[in-house]
Every structure is written in structure tokens, then in C-alpha cells.
Design an enzyme around this catalytic site. Sequence first.
Site, PDB file in Angstrom:
ATOM      1  N   ARG A   1      25.659   2.089  53.389  1.00  0.00           N
ATOM      2  CA  ARG A   1      26.437   2.581  52.885  1.00  0.00           C
ATOM      3  C   ARG A   1      26.339   4.037  52.870  1.00  0.00           C
ATOM      4  O   ARG A   1      26.806   4.979  52.186  1.00  0.00           O
ATOM      5  CB  ARG A   1      26.709   2.180  52.079  1.00  0.00           C
ATOM      6  CG  ARG A   1      27.672   0.846  51.735  1.00  0.00           C
ATOM      7  CD  ARG A   1      28.723   1.199  51.303  1.00  0.00           C
ATOM      8  NE  ARG A   1      29.379   2.387  50.063  1.00  0.00           N
ATOM      9  CZ  ARG A   1      29.367   1.740  48.672  1.00  0.00           C
ATOM     10  NH1 ARG A   1      30.125   0.554  49.363  1.00  0.00           N
ATOM     11  NH2 ARG A   1      29.855   2.368  48.043  1.00  0.00           N
TER      12      ARG A   1
ATOM     13  N   HIS B   1      10.253  -2.608  63.076  1.00  0.00           N
ATOM     14  CA  HIS B   1      10.144  -1.942  63.734  1.00  0.00           C
ATOM     15  C   HIS B   1      12.151  -0.624  63.967  1.00  0.00           C
ATOM     16  O   HIS B   1      13.222  -0.763  63.866  1.00  0.00           O
ATOM     17  CB  HIS B   1      11.733  -3.266  64.719  1.00  0.00           C
ATOM     18  CG  HIS B   1      11.216  -2.981  66.170  1.00  0.00           C
ATOM     19  ND1 HIS B   1      11.200  -4.389  67.001  1.00  0.00           N
ATOM     20  CD2 HIS B   1      11.565  -2.323  66.941  1.00  0.00           C
ATOM     21  CE1 HIS B   1      11.735  -4.478  68.387  1.00  0.00           C
ATOM     22  NE2 HIS B   1      11.903  -3.170  68.210  1.00  0.00           N
TER      23      HIS B   1
ATOM     24  N   GLU C   1       6.266  -2.202  65.076  1.00  0.00           N
ATOM     25  CA  GLU C   1       6.859  -3.165  66.233  1.00  0.00           C
ATOM     26  C   GLU C   1       7.715  -2.105  67.303  1.00  0.00           C
ATOM     27  O   GLU C   1       8.569  -1.366  66.154  1.00  0.00           O
ATOM     28  CB  GLU C   1       6.682  -4.423  66.152  1.00  0.00           C
ATOM     29  CG  GLU C   1       8.495  -4.702  65.517  1.00  0.00           C
ATOM     30  CD  GLU C   1       8.674  -6.159  65.204  1.00  0.00           C
ATOM     31  OE1 GLU C   1       7.650  -6.872  65.537  1.00  0.00           O
ATOM     32  OE2 GLU C   1       9.308  -6.479  64.979  1.00  0.00           O
TER      33      GLU C   1
ATOM     34  N   THR D   1      18.158  -7.570  68.754  1.00  0.00           N
ATOM     35  CA  THR D   1      17.205  -7.693  68.678  1.00  0.00           C
ATOM     36  C   THR D   1      16.411  -8.179  69.436  1.00  0.00           C
ATOM     37  O   THR D   1      16.967  -8.668  70.755  1.00  0.00           O
ATOM     38  CB  THR D   1      17.679  -9.219  68.201  1.00  0.00           C
ATOM     39  OG1 THR D   1      16.099  -9.302  67.060  1.00  0.00           O
ATOM     40  CG2 THR D   1      18.350 -10.566  68.693  1.00  0.00           C
TER      41      THR D   1
ATOM     42  N   HIS E   1       9.898 -14.764  65.176  1.00  0.00           N
ATOM     43  CA  HIS E   1      11.460 -14.574  65.042  1.00  0.00           C
ATOM     44  C   HIS E   1      11.623 -15.863  65.353  1.00  0.00           C
ATOM     45  O   HIS E   1      11.898 -17.119  65.012  1.00  0.00           O
ATOM     46  CB  HIS E   1      11.555 -14.076  67.417  1.00  0.00           C
ATOM     47  CG  HIS E   1      12.757 -13.476  67.424  1.00  0.00           C
ATOM     48  ND1 HIS E   1      13.107 -12.585  67.162  1.00  0.00           N
ATOM     49  CD2 HIS E   1      14.292 -14.132  67.014  1.00  0.00           C
ATOM     50  CE1 HIS E   1      13.968 -12.059  67.253  1.00  0.00           C
ATOM     51  NE2 HIS E   1      15.012 -12.881  67.686  1.00  0.00           N
TER      52      HIS E   1
ATOM     53  N   GLY F   1      11.711 -12.042  59.389  1.00  0.00           N
ATOM     54  CA  GLY F   1      12.347 -11.198  58.831  1.00  0.00           C
ATOM     55  C   GLY F   1      13.675 -11.498  57.997  1.00  0.00           C
ATOM     56  O   GLY F   1      14.455 -11.478  56.886  1.00  0.00           O
TER      57      GLY F   1
END
Length: 237
Positions: free
Chosen positions: A18, A43, A70, A100, A190, A213
Site C-alpha cells: 500500500r 533478506h 541474508e 524465495t 525455511h 519468517g
Amino acid sequence: MTKLSVNINKIATLRNARGGNNPCVTAVAADCERFGAQGITVHPRPDERHIRRQDVRDLRGMLTTEFNIEGYPSPDFCRLVLEVRPAQVTLVPDDPAQLTSNHGWDAERHARFLSEVIEPFRRAGIRTSVFIDADPRQARAAARTGADRIEMYTEPYAAGYATDREAAIAPFIETAAAARAAGLGVNAGHDLSLENIGWFHQCIPAVDEVSIGHALICEALYLGLEETIRRYRQLLA
């Protein structure tokens, strides 16, 4: 105890959808720390589609826990890391356009490149971690690059957890043991989640840090950020 580092990329993704500064990346990072996170991970990517370079600079000035940056070690990325000087840099082999992370380094094939990248970080006192697949051979190769740690790419574990968790964890146990024998610390990340992190930690309690995350932010939509972090910390204790 395995430390929990919260990757806040998804917070930046939501903000960028946004424009403006809502949600505020630095405010959420501070809340994560206040709720018990022992580190913050970002990242930054070349297109700044989530974390921006300025976010990295802003976070460095206010974090009280470990900061982990990272990314793929392009010249721009390396300059940013050396400017900000986080506690840790995690090197991933992502293509700039990649959605990703989906694989680790071939640390044997890219040994010279990784060694050359790592050396300036070592001189600057920044801990280095090399993102690898679960393979003891890759752990030993990573040790020869001068890295301090590996980060095991755990998506295959997460994908196999529901059907055969013992088979899914086996290569990670072997890789962590090989890394420790080579003198490396061990991180993981991950697709780790509240569903699968407990078994992972039970089988490999000597992991130094997990970086989480996407799953954590998704779980926080239902549980709240504070409660979600509390549950991760409890499972990692």
C-alpha cells in the site's frame, strides 16, 4: 538453547503493498524483540520488493538482539553488509529474480568464490553462514571456505514431515554432525513452523539458531505475534 531469529520480510511485503509505512518494519522488529525473539533476520533483494536497503540501515541503529542479513553476495549486497556490520551475514545462492530460496550452495564447486566473499566479512568481525542443502559433504566443503556456520535449507524436511518425519530429519542430523565435527556452528531455516519445529529441535538440539519468517507471520495472524513467538521459544527451550 536454540535461538529464534524472526525474519520480517513479510512485514515489509505488507507495507509495500500500500505504500507508506504501515505496518512499520522497525516497530514490528522492536515488538518481536520485546516478545522474546533473540534475533531479527532480513533478506534484501535487488528489486527491494520487500525489505529495502534503508530498512537495513534503520534496523541496525535500533535492534538490541542479533541482526542477521541474508542474501546473494553481489557487490551491492556485500557493500551494504560491510556498511551496516550486522552480527551475522548468511550467504544464499538465489538468483536476483527468484521468489524465495529453494536450494543451497554447492560449496565444493563455488569454494573459491565463497572464500573470496567471506574474507572481508571475517576481517570486519561479521560472523558468516553459508546456506546449504542437507548433505554432510557440503558441510565439510563450507568449512573449507572460512565460514563460521552453515544454515541448513529445511524445506525438504518440512515437506516430508507429515508422511515420515524420521526419514525427513535423517539427512539433517547427519549434516549437523558433520558441520560440528568440522568446527562449524549450525543454523537452520525455511518452512519451519510450529507444527514441525518441535521434532526438529528434539532430534538436533545443538542447532544454534533457526530463522523463521513466512510460517511465523502466518501463524501470528491467528495467534497474535506475542503468543506465536512465545510458543516457538517454548518449543526451542
